[in-house]
Design a protein around this motif. Structure first.
Motif, PDB file in Angstrom:
ATOM      1  N   UNK A  17      -1.359  -1.231  -4.358  1.00 37.31           N
ATOM      2  CA  UNK A  17      -2.400  -0.239  -4.438  1.00 37.31           C
ATOM      3  C   UNK A  17      -1.851   1.273  -4.091  1.00 37.31           C
ATOM      4  N   UNK A  18      -2.631   2.202  -4.709  1.00 35.46           N
ATOM      5  CA  UNK A  18      -2.329   3.820  -3.977  1.00 35.46           C
ATOM      6  C   UNK A  18      -3.303   4.135  -3.067  1.00 35.46           C
ATOM      7  N   UNK A  19      -3.233   4.735  -2.129  1.00 36.33           N
ATOM      8  CA  UNK A  19      -3.841   5.273  -1.163  1.00 36.33           C
ATOM      9  C   UNK A  19      -3.963   6.743  -1.026  1.00 36.33           C
ATOM     10  N   UNK A  20      -3.344   7.235  -2.103  1.00 37.59           N
ATOM     11  CA  UNK A  20      -3.198   8.795  -2.104  1.00 37.59           C
ATOM     12  C   UNK A  20      -2.988   9.323  -0.842  1.00 37.59           C
ATOM     13  N   UNK A  21      -3.524  10.330  -0.100  1.00 37.10           N
ATOM     14  CA  UNK A  21      -3.300  10.788   1.066  1.00 37.10           C
ATOM     15  C   UNK A  21      -4.631  10.504   1.962  1.00 37.10           C
ATOM     16  N   UNK A  22      -5.244   9.439   1.701  1.00 34.81           N
ATOM     17  CA  UNK A  22      -6.431   8.963   2.364  1.00 34.81           C
ATOM     18  C   UNK A  22      -6.273   8.384   3.722  1.00 34.81           C
ATOM     19  N   UNK A  23      -4.999   7.878   3.968  1.00 35.13           N
ATOM     20  CA  UNK A  23      -4.753   7.197   5.136  1.00 35.13           C
ATOM     21  C   UNK A  23      -3.455   7.837   5.835  1.00 35.13           C
ATOM     22  N   UNK A  24      -3.262   9.101   6.060  1.00 40.53           N
ATOM     23  CA  UNK A  24      -1.867   9.817   6.455  1.00 40.53           C
ATOM     24  C   UNK A  24      -1.924   9.639   7.742  1.00 40.53           C
ATOM     25  N   UNK A  25      -0.637   9.220   8.268  1.00 41.99           N
ATOM     26  CA  UNK A  25      -0.693   9.281   9.731  1.00 41.99           C
ATOM     27  C   UNK A  25      -0.766  10.619  10.442  1.00 41.99           C
ATOM     28  N   UNK A  26      -0.484  11.593   9.774  1.00 40.68           N
ATOM     29  CA  UNK A  26      -0.483  12.920  10.070  1.00 40.68           C
ATOM     30  C   UNK A  26      -1.202  13.960   9.195  1.00 40.68           C
ATOM     31  N   UNK A  27      -2.585  14.112   9.408  1.00 41.00           N
ATOM     32  CA  UNK A  27      -3.246  14.809   8.351  1.00 41.00           C
ATOM     33  C   UNK A  27      -3.162  16.491   8.493  1.00 41.00           C
ATOM     34  N   UNK A  28      -2.471  16.672   9.454  1.00 43.61           N
ATOM     35  CA  UNK A  28      -2.074  18.121   9.702  1.00 43.61           C
ATOM     36  C   UNK A  28      -0.668  18.252  10.012  1.00 43.61           C
ATOM     37  N   UNK A  29       0.287  17.448   9.162  1.00 40.09           N
ATOM     38  CA  UNK A  29       1.490  17.397   9.401  1.00 40.09           C
ATOM     39  C   UNK A  29       2.127  18.783   9.442  1.00 40.09           C
ATOM     40  N   UNK A  30       2.890  19.187  10.574  1.00 42.88           N
ATOM     41  CA  UNK A  30       3.471  20.398  10.593  1.00 42.88           C
ATOM     42  C   UNK A  30       5.172  20.255  10.599  1.00 42.88           C
ATOM     43  N   UNK A  36       0.747  -1.092  -0.008  1.00 43.12           N
ATOM     44  CA  UNK A  36       0.087   0.052   0.027  1.00 43.12           C
ATOM     45  C   UNK A  36       0.828   1.191   0.003  1.00 43.12           C
ATOM     46  N   UNK A  37       0.790   1.950  -0.907  1.00 42.23           N
ATOM     47  CA  UNK A  37       1.687   3.206  -1.228  1.00 42.23           C
ATOM     48  C   UNK A  37       0.581   4.534  -0.844  1.00 42.23           C
ATOM     49  N   UNK A  38       1.502   5.553  -0.073  1.00 44.07           N
ATOM     50  CA  UNK A  38       0.696   6.521   0.404  1.00 44.07           C
ATOM     51  C   UNK A  38       1.712   7.781   0.246  1.00 44.07           C
ATOM     52  N   UNK A  39       0.887   9.065   0.131  1.00 40.44           N
ATOM     53  CA  UNK A  39       1.646  10.274  -0.096  1.00 40.44           C
ATOM     54  C   UNK A  39       1.359  11.264   1.031  1.00 40.44           C
ATOM     55  N   UNK A  40       1.959  12.494   1.019  1.00 37.57           N
ATOM     56  CA  UNK A  40       1.886  13.338   1.989  1.00 37.57           C
ATOM     57  C   UNK A  40       1.217  14.711   1.224  1.00 37.57           C
ATOM     58  N   UNK A  41      -0.088  14.783   1.645  1.00 34.10           N
ATOM     59  CA  UNK A  41      -0.721  15.794   1.161  1.00 34.10           C
ATOM     60  C   UNK A  41      -1.566  16.699   2.319  1.00 34.10           C
TER      61      UNK A  41
END
Length: 176
Positions: free
Chosen positions: A134-147, A89-94
């Motif tokens: 599979x790609x999951x885009x930014x749907x399952x980010x660990x930090x949705x408000x990453x700072x 499962x691939x994820x990105x940071x958005x």
């Protein structure tokens, strides 16, 4: 008993059939050191594992050099567990944005990251029929408000999900 030079680092890689792997790093400052108990998570359908120490360059499906050992550990895991079926499962940071849409550049990047891992394993002799990506885009980010840079780095990840044989359909899922 093993002698390790003072002021050095010790890496312990632990593998066992039926379990995910673990890597423990110790700094040897004094003698003797105590090796901690290492517990391995059991692989069961539905369970997922983040690849630790596995980092991508921003906006690319290119691993940072420091990630190569983790890729090799995943290969070893697949060799130790010859019947394991996995989803990569691939994820990105958005962060601070709504979920990206399927087919967007960001979603395609998450697919490319998962496919890069898949292709590496196939190139090393692991059957493509044991894996899907599979790609999951930014749907399952660990930090949705990453700072922080670290939080953003952790959003750009690959996860390994153990699949059940009855729900695993390589031909159907390989294109997603």
């Amino acid at each position: 008993q093993t002698l390790v030079p003072q002021n050095s680092n010790l890496v312990i890689e632990t593998f066992s059939e039926g379990y995910f792997f673990e890597t423990t790093m110790l700094q040897v400052k004094t003698k003797p050191i105590e090796i901690p108990q290492i517990s391995l998570p059991k692989i069961e359908p539905g369970v997922s594992f983040d690849l630790k120490n596995f980092y991508f360059k921003g906006n690319q499906a290119v691993l940072l050099d420091r990630s190569t050992p983790e890729l090799n550990r995943l290969l070893k895991f697949m060799q130790f567990n010859p019947t394991a079926l996995i989803e990569i499962a691939g994820h990105v940071n958005v962060p601070n944005n709504p979920p990206v849409i399927e087919g967007s550049w960001e979603h395609n990047l998450s697919i490319s990251r998962a496919k890069m891992v898949h292709d590496y394993l196939v190139g090393q002799g692991i059957s493509a029929h044991r894996m899907l990506f599979r790609g999951y885009g930014n749907w399952e980010m660990r930090f949705p408000r990453a700072r922080t840079a670290k939080e953003q780095e952790l959003n750009r990840r690959v996860e390994i999900r153990i699949m059940e044989e009855s729900t695993f359909n390589y031909e159907k899922n390989k294109k997603k």
